[in-house]
Design a protein around this motif. Sequence first.
Motif, short mmCIF file in Angstrom:
data_model
loop_
_atom_site.label_atom_id
_atom_site.label_comp_id
_atom_site.label_asym_id
_atom_site.label_seq_id
_atom_site.Cartn_x
_atom_site.Cartn_y
_atom_site.Cartn_z
N MET A 163 0.83 -1.21 0.00
CA MET A 163 0.00 0.00 0.00
C MET A 163 0.87 1.26 0.00
O MET A 163 0.57 2.24 -0.70
N LYS A 164 1.95 1.26 0.80
CA LYS A 164 2.86 2.42 0.80
C LYS A 164 3.47 2.64 -0.57
O LYS A 164 3.58 3.77 -1.06
N THR A 165 3.88 1.54 -1.21
CA THR A 165 4.44 1.67 -2.57
C THR A 165 3.41 2.22 -3.54
O THR A 165 3.71 3.09 -4.36
N GLN A 166 2.17 1.75 -3.41
CA GLN A 166 1.11 2.23 -4.29
C GLN A 166 0.85 3.72 -4.08
O GLN A 166 0.66 4.48 -5.03
N LEU A 167 0.82 4.15 -2.80
CA LEU A 167 0.61 5.57 -2.51
C LEU A 167 1.74 6.43 -3.07
O LEU A 167 1.50 7.51 -3.63
N THR A 168 2.98 5.94 -2.90
CA THR A 168 4.12 6.71 -3.44
C THR A 168 4.06 6.80 -4.96
O THR A 168 4.30 7.86 -5.54
N VAL A 198 3.11 9.78 -9.91
CA VAL A 198 2.38 9.91 -11.17
C VAL A 198 1.60 11.22 -11.20
O VAL A 198 1.52 11.90 -12.23
N SER A 199 1.02 11.60 -10.04
CA SER A 199 0.28 12.85 -9.98
C SER A 199 1.18 14.05 -10.25
O SER A 199 0.83 14.98 -10.98
N LEU A 200 2.39 14.02 -9.64
CA LEU A 200 3.34 15.13 -9.86
C LEU A 200 3.78 15.18 -11.32
O LEU A 200 3.86 16.25 -11.92
#
Length: 418
Positions: free
Chosen positions: A141-146, A151-153
């Motif tokens: 989950m941490k990897t997915q959030l990062t 990707v957003s940036l």
Amino acid sequence: MSKKCAKCEKTVYPTEELKCLDKFWHKACFKCEVCNMTLNMKNYKGYNKIPYCNVHYPTTSFTAVADTPENQRIKQNTKVQSNVQYHSEFEKQKGAYTQVADTPDMLRHQQNTKNISLIEYHRNFEESKSQFTCVTDTPVMKTQLTNTKNVSLIEYHKDFEKSKSKYTQVADSPEIQKYLQNTKNISLIQYQKDFTDSKGSCYQVPDTVEMLTHRRNTENVSRIKYHADFEKMKGKKLTVVDDPETMRIKQNTAIQSQVEYHKVKDQLNEMEIRRPDREARDMEGPGVQEVEDVPTRRVGSISDYDPMNNQFGSISRYSGGDPEPPRGYQAPPPQSYQPPPQQSYQPPPPQPAMPPPSEGMVCKALYDYTSADVDEVSFQEDDLIIQCQPIDEGWMEGTVKRTGQRGMLPSNYVEPVN
């Protein structure tokens, strides 16, 4: 009651007992039902309380049958209700509708529907608020959030670069210019006011334990470094090459000393040359008329000469009633005096220039560095550091060739050249 083996139906003793699938087995009798492979508690699979191996474990098979009219109707209804089918039908009938203005009743109905939807949403949210359980984020989950954040940036910057040239700059209107000027004036007035208010106020804070420890360590390191350098240079002499200015001053001093010496010597030689003429005039007697106002002096030693007034200490007589020499005085016979030969001045031979001092270990600066303490030196990229001496792991001492300053510097900021 004795225990019976489920395979051979013989008595099972505790030393060879194996209990599995709600039955008792001999360890040697616990085998696959199909291939008779000996099994254990790790590799067996049970089916209807009979042991099997992984290969011969029976699997469940399904039978394909034709869809009944009821199943087909359910499948059709499900397809119609799906979003894909809905959007497909909506796009097909998009141009078949006629848009009309919303009536007051329709607007009121829409507003009521919106309010009811919000009320229903908040009620459902409050009801289900306590039904969630907060758990710690897993590494996945941490990897997915990062990744989502990155990707957003990236997407943001990509959209920004695309729309960077789509803006048109226009001149500031008079109102905007007046507003900017007023804001600037207010900022300056506020800054001056705050600066005047805090001008005479000092904020003293007590030194922390870390600051006191750092000061004491710095002082100790400075003293140790000073004594180490002092002990190293204790019995050594430092010879430096005279620069042109120092050599010129030495030469001028030597010339002035020689000129002063020869000036006094020439004056003494001139006095000695005039001395025999005065002795001859003293021996001629009273019949000789002396020139008026020309003093005649008695023969005396050179120690009677007064260099300040250019006169002798003992004056014999003057024309016009000076005292006579004492009775019983006999002048010595005239002596021929020859002055000593004068030596021509010869400047000292030029001293050979000393070879330049060795630069020792030379390093080249890889980055810029600003000193953080009084015993360190600052340098710029590509500067040469000469006479480098490693102190410990990570630090060395050297002289910056460009500025001539010497001190400590980090060794990972430079690389050796020679």
